[in-house]
Design a protein around this motif. Structure first.
Motif, PDB file in Angstrom:
ATOM      1  N   ILE A 195      -6.717   7.322  -0.019  1.00 14.22           N
ATOM      2  CA  ILE A 195      -6.975   6.037   0.641  1.00 14.22           C
ATOM      3  C   ILE A 195      -8.031   5.232  -0.099  1.00 14.22           C
ATOM      4  CG2 ILE A 195      -7.949   4.971   2.709  1.00 14.22           C
ATOM      5  CD1 ILE A 195      -6.540   7.060   4.374  1.00 14.22           C
ATOM      6  N   ALA A 196      -9.167   5.833  -0.387  1.00 21.24           N
ATOM      7  CA  ALA A 196     -10.253   5.088  -1.033  1.00 21.24           C
ATOM      8  C   ALA A 196      -9.855   4.627  -2.426  1.00 21.24           C
ATOM      9  CB  ALA A 196     -11.514   5.955  -1.103  1.00 21.24           C
ATOM     10  N   GLN A 197      -9.206   5.493  -3.209  1.00 24.57           N
ATOM     11  CA  GLN A 197      -8.777   5.099  -4.548  1.00 24.57           C
ATOM     12  C   GLN A 197      -7.719   4.016  -4.490  1.00 24.57           C
ATOM     13  OE1 GLN A 197      -7.975   9.231  -6.022  1.00 24.57           O
ATOM     14  NE2 GLN A 197      -9.012   8.513  -7.848  1.00 24.57           N
ATOM     15  N   ALA A 198      -6.756   4.152  -3.589  1.00 24.83           N
ATOM     16  CA  ALA A 198      -5.707   3.136  -3.462  1.00 24.83           C
ATOM     17  C   ALA A 198      -6.293   1.785  -3.071  1.00 24.83           C
ATOM     18  CB  ALA A 198      -4.671   3.580  -2.427  1.00 24.83           C
ATOM     19  N   ALA A 199      -7.291   1.792  -2.206  1.00 27.47           N
ATOM     20  CA  ALA A 199      -7.931   0.536  -1.797  1.00 27.47           C
ATOM     21  C   ALA A 199      -8.648  -0.119  -2.976  1.00 27.47           C
ATOM     22  CB  ALA A 199      -8.907   0.810  -0.660  1.00 27.47           C
TER      23      ALA A 199
END
Length: 319
Positions: A195-199
């Motif tokens: 989630i954090a990397q995709a964001a």
């Protein structure tokens, strides 16, 4: 390129030594005596026995000599033995946990790259639209959400309430190994870890593509009547992807930190869970070995990222 790689490698080795010194010092500054981790509190020991044990472990020597002794053994591949698993060498224990962590982080990275690039391109093409606003807010929430919070919320929703995904582990206990069972256990922790990397990738991809779409050569392609699909995919996207290469490499440390929480929540048998268990039991050799291995992985990934960036963009010169 070879000279650049060697120089970066030497710098990486220096960083590893500095990291090991810092962790070694911090472990010695923690409350309590390191000898306490080696003894059973229920078994009384005389002061003479404690002194002999301290001498046999080298804990009677000055701190710099203790570190140099550990470093000398580490350079020969000997990271010692686990305090809580006296029959298991630390190196073998750490190596046995790398595979599950690489599988988890690799899957999360693939999900993050695909989702981040796709959503970033869509938001750039549909900028200032309702969908762009929604994905921008979603990306902001994803960047701001701690990994442990995402893990707990995802576990509660998809495992406890909906019963769609397993609540933990890498395989179903008591069943034979199957790829389908492994994937079933992998999907939820990998998706939450991504989630954090995709964001981040979404935000950078959107900004990078918007900047490229305003370049003169893109306007020229449109003026020649090139279809918008080819303008974006053939002319703009390749140049817009260049900053993403560096971003992916720089977020590996973020992914490792998130993996520690994800593995703890989902009981995933990787490096993160091993490190957490070692900290809880004050297993100093395992903490040192796991930290050293994580540092090696981060440095190698950053080196490969720099080399890849130079290969992808011929304008980049390394010296």
């Amino acid at each position: 390129m070879l000279r650049y790689s060697l120089r970066r490698l030497i710098i990486g080795v220096g960083m590893l030594i500095a990291l090991s010194m810092l962790i070694f010092l911090l472990l010695r500054l923690t409350p309590g005596d390191p000898i306490d981790a080696y003894i059973d509190p229920n078994v009384p020991m005389s002061p003479a026995d404690l002194a002999n044990l301290r001498r046999s472990l080298g804990l009677d020597q000055p701190l710099p000599l203790q570190y140099l002794d550990w470093l000398q053994n580490a350079l020969m591949g000997n990271l010692g033995y686990s305090i809580k698993r006296l029959d298991q060498p630390v190196l073998g224990l750490v190596l046995s946990r790398i595979g599950p962590t690489v599988l988890l982080m690799g899957s999360a990275l693939v999900i993050a790259i695909i989702a981040g690039i796709a959503v970033g391109v869509f938001s750039a093409v549909r900028r200032n639209s309702l969908a762009d606003l929604f994905f921008s807010v979603f990306a902001l929430v994803g960047i701001s959400s701690p990994a442990f919070l995402s893990a707990l919320i995802g576990l509660y929703i998809f495992s406890v309430r909906l019963h769609w995904m397993p609540s933990g582990g890498m395989l179903t206990p008591g069943e034979e190994f199957s790829v389908g069972d492994l994937i079933h256990h992998l999907i939820l922790p990998a998706a939450l870890l991504s989630i954090a990397q995709a964001a981040l990738i979404t935000r950078y991809m959107r900004a990078s593509l918007l900047e490229v779409l305003n370049q003169d050569y893109v306007r020229t392609a449109r003026a020649k009547g090139v279809m918008e699909f080819w303008v974006i995919t053939k002319h703009a996207l390749r140049n817009a992807l260049l900053p993403i290469v560096t971003l992916v490499g720089s977020t590996i440390g973020l992914a490792i930190g998130g993996a520690i929480f994800i593995e703890s929540v989902f009981n995933w048998p990787g490096m993160g869970l091993l490190l957490v268990d070692a900290v809880e039991t004050r297993d100093y050799p395992v903490i040192m070995g796991a930290t050293l291995m994580i540092g090696i992985c981060v440095i190698v990934v950053n080196l490969l990222t720099d080399i890849t960036y130079a290969v992808v963009d011929p304008r980049i010169k390394v010296g």
